[in-house]
Scaffold this motif. Sequence first.
Motif, mmCIF file in Angstrom:
data_model
loop_
_atom_site.group_PDB
_atom_site.id
_atom_site.type_symbol
_atom_site.label_atom_id
_atom_site.label_comp_id
_atom_site.label_asym_id
_atom_site.label_seq_id
_atom_site.Cartn_x
_atom_site.Cartn_y
_atom_site.Cartn_z
ATOM 1 N N HIS A 155 -16.129 0.655 3.304
ATOM 2 C CA HIS A 155 -16.880 -0.239 2.417
ATOM 3 C C HIS A 155 -17.114 0.492 1.098
ATOM 4 C CE1 HIS A 155 -17.793 -3.094 5.723
ATOM 5 N NE2 HIS A 155 -17.766 -1.985 6.464
ATOM 6 N N VAL A 156 -16.487 -0.007 0.034
ATOM 7 C CA VAL A 156 -16.547 0.631 -1.280
ATOM 8 C C VAL A 156 -16.892 -0.415 -2.332
ATOM 9 C CG1 VAL A 156 -15.316 2.017 -2.978
ATOM 10 C CG2 VAL A 156 -14.741 2.242 -0.556
ATOM 11 N N ASP A 157 -17.985 -0.194 -3.032
ATOM 12 C CA ASP A 157 -18.392 -1.103 -4.119
ATOM 13 C C ASP A 157 -18.450 -2.559 -3.662
ATOM 14 O OD1 ASP A 157 -18.480 1.088 -5.807
ATOM 15 O OD2 ASP A 157 -16.440 0.792 -6.531
ATOM 16 N N GLY A 158 -18.956 -2.771 -2.451
ATOM 17 C CA GLY A 158 -19.076 -4.130 -1.936
ATOM 18 C C GLY A 158 -17.782 -4.728 -1.434
ATOM 19 N N LYS A 159 -16.721 -3.936 -1.373
ATOM 20 C CA LYS A 159 -15.431 -4.430 -0.891
ATOM 21 C C LYS A 159 -15.081 -3.760 0.432
ATOM 22 C CE LYS A 159 -13.679 -4.852 -5.630
ATOM 23 N NZ LYS A 159 -12.612 -4.431 -6.581
ATOM 24 N N GLU A 160 -14.350 -4.489 1.269
ATOM 25 C CA GLU A 160 -13.836 -3.928 2.513
ATOM 26 C C GLU A 160 -12.385 -3.523 2.284
ATOM 27 O OE1 GLU A 160 -14.380 -6.641 5.713
ATOM 28 O OE2 GLU A 160 -16.554 -6.346 5.801
ATOM 29 N N LEU A 161 -12.133 -2.220 2.280
ATOM 30 C CA LEU A 161 -10.802 -1.689 1.998
ATOM 31 C C LEU A 161 -10.230 -1.059 3.266
ATOM 32 C CD1 LEU A 161 -11.481 0.005 -1.470
ATOM 33 C CD2 LEU A 161 -10.823 -2.359 -0.972
ATOM 34 N N VAL A 162 -9.032 -1.467 3.621
ATOM 35 C CA VAL A 162 -8.383 -0.989 4.837
ATOM 36 C C VAL A 162 -7.584 0.280 4.528
ATOM 37 C CG1 VAL A 162 -6.731 -1.557 6.665
ATOM 38 C CG2 VAL A 162 -8.229 -3.333 5.728
ATOM 39 N N ILE A 163 -7.749 1.300 5.361
ATOM 40 C CA ILE A 163 -6.981 2.537 5.214
ATOM 41 C C ILE A 163 -5.538 2.275 5.636
ATOM 42 C CG2 ILE A 163 -6.702 4.923 5.963
ATOM 43 C CD1 ILE A 163 -9.695 5.063 6.437
ATOM 44 N N ILE A 164 -4.597 2.480 4.712
ATOM 45 C CA ILE A 164 -3.187 2.263 5.031
ATOM 46 C C ILE A 164 -2.397 3.576 5.038
ATOM 47 C CG2 ILE A 164 -3.227 -0.066 4.078
ATOM 48 C CD1 ILE A 164 -1.709 1.117 1.630
ATOM 49 N N GLY A 165 -3.011 4.676 4.587
ATOM 50 C CA GLY A 165 -2.296 5.942 4.538
ATOM 51 C C GLY A 165 -3.252 7.114 4.517
ATOM 52 N N VAL A 166 -2.775 8.240 5.040
ATOM 53 C CA VAL A 166 -3.557 9.482 5.048
ATOM 54 C C VAL A 166 -2.705 10.575 4.407
ATOM 55 C CG1 VAL A 166 -4.745 11.216 6.432
ATOM 56 C CG2 VAL A 166 -4.805 8.806 7.124
ATOM 57 N N LEU A 167 -3.270 11.260 3.408
ATOM 58 C CA LEU A 167 -2.570 12.318 2.691
ATOM 59 C C LEU A 167 -3.006 13.684 3.185
ATOM 60 C CD1 LEU A 167 -3.008 11.027 -0.979
ATOM 61 C CD2 LEU A 167 -0.968 10.784 0.430
ATOM 62 N N LYS A 168 -2.086 14.631 3.087
ATOM 63 C CA LYS A 168 -2.451 16.026 3.320
ATOM 64 C C LYS A 168 -3.428 16.444 2.228
ATOM 65 C CE LYS A 168 -0.428 20.630 3.949
ATOM 66 N NZ LYS A 168 -1.115 20.830 5.227
ATOM 67 N N ASP A 169 -4.410 17.260 2.585
ATOM 68 C CA ASP A 169 -5.436 17.677 1.633
ATOM 69 C C ASP A 169 -4.818 18.299 0.380
ATOM 70 O OD1 ASP A 169 -7.787 16.829 2.808
ATOM 71 O OD2 ASP A 169 -8.050 18.655 3.983
ATOM 72 N N PHE A 170 -5.458 18.065 -0.742
ATOM 73 C CA PHE A 170 -5.026 18.610 -2.026
ATOM 74 C C PHE A 170 -6.267 18.856 -2.870
ATOM 75 C CE2 PHE A 170 -5.583 14.154 -2.634
ATOM 76 C CZ PHE A 170 -6.021 14.007 -3.946
ATOM 77 N N HIS A 171 -6.085 19.534 -3.990
ATOM 78 C CA HIS A 171 -7.222 19.839 -4.865
ATOM 79 C C HIS A 171 -7.386 18.732 -5.903
ATOM 80 C CE1 HIS A 171 -8.433 23.910 -3.600
ATOM 81 N NE2 HIS A 171 -7.167 24.021 -3.224
#
Length: 295
Positions: A155-171
């Motif tokens: 839940h971001v800024d009143g929106k429901e956003l679905v996770i479609i991808g996961v990235l390897k950690d970065f800076h």
Amino acid sequence: VRKALIIVQYTISLMFIATTLIGFKQYKNFISFDLGFDTANIVNIELQGNPPDLLKKELTEMPEVQGVSKSIMVTSLGNYWGAHVKHKSADDSAAVWYSGIDENYFPIHGHKFLAGRNFTPRTDQSTESEVIVNEALLKRFNITEPAQAIGEVLHVDGKELVIIGVLKDFHYGKVDREIEPVFFRFNPKEAGYLNVKILSQDLPATMAKIDMAWRKIDGGVHSLRASFYDDQIQNSYSEFSAMLKVIGYLAFLAICISSMGLLGMVVFITETRLKEVGIRKAMGASEYGLIYLLS
């Protein structure tokens, strides 16, 4: 007393020299650190209010341009955009850094996907519904595996956003900060930059072409603000570089003062041992042996 002063001077000099060398090595590590994505041959162009699609069309027609993406910011330079994110519990929210991009951003920057997929091309007017996150965000919301995160709702800024991808950690920020939770949202309509991947044997000529394309779109209202990503990273640590220059200058002064003190010490010792030197010379001592003795 003289010897004590010489020892103090040289101790200070060695401290300055060690500090300078360690600091310089750390600075080189900063600007060559593996950020978790590619920055080589990427030119970031600040749009300054110009429509990104028009400039993108001009740039993609150049044979030297390998790809163009849109982003609202340039990461790893110390800039931060944030939003409050909730997962399952309404009481468990976190301030998370983010960036808005288009579907071309990840291929150009070489981010590594651990699970899921990239954004699919959509019109700028389409409703925002998807999000791509990094490993640190999964840890923050106790999601154990990247594959398990696919389909989860944030839940971001009143929106429901679905996770479609996961990235390897970065800076996302500077390398002197820990890796923090980050997410990317599909938001090319608010792009502030074009990220241009180029491959050219004549960089000045290529930059001249980019400048011509810029003036065609901008009409001469603004001057082109384009910088190579690697140069921007180096400039983001300019305060550290300036500090090293000051320390290096002080180290040089300390060495000069210590050398003058050492010269005075040598002259003093030589004067007090003139008779000894004369006797040793008369007894057949070599010049090399006398210099070694005084040294």
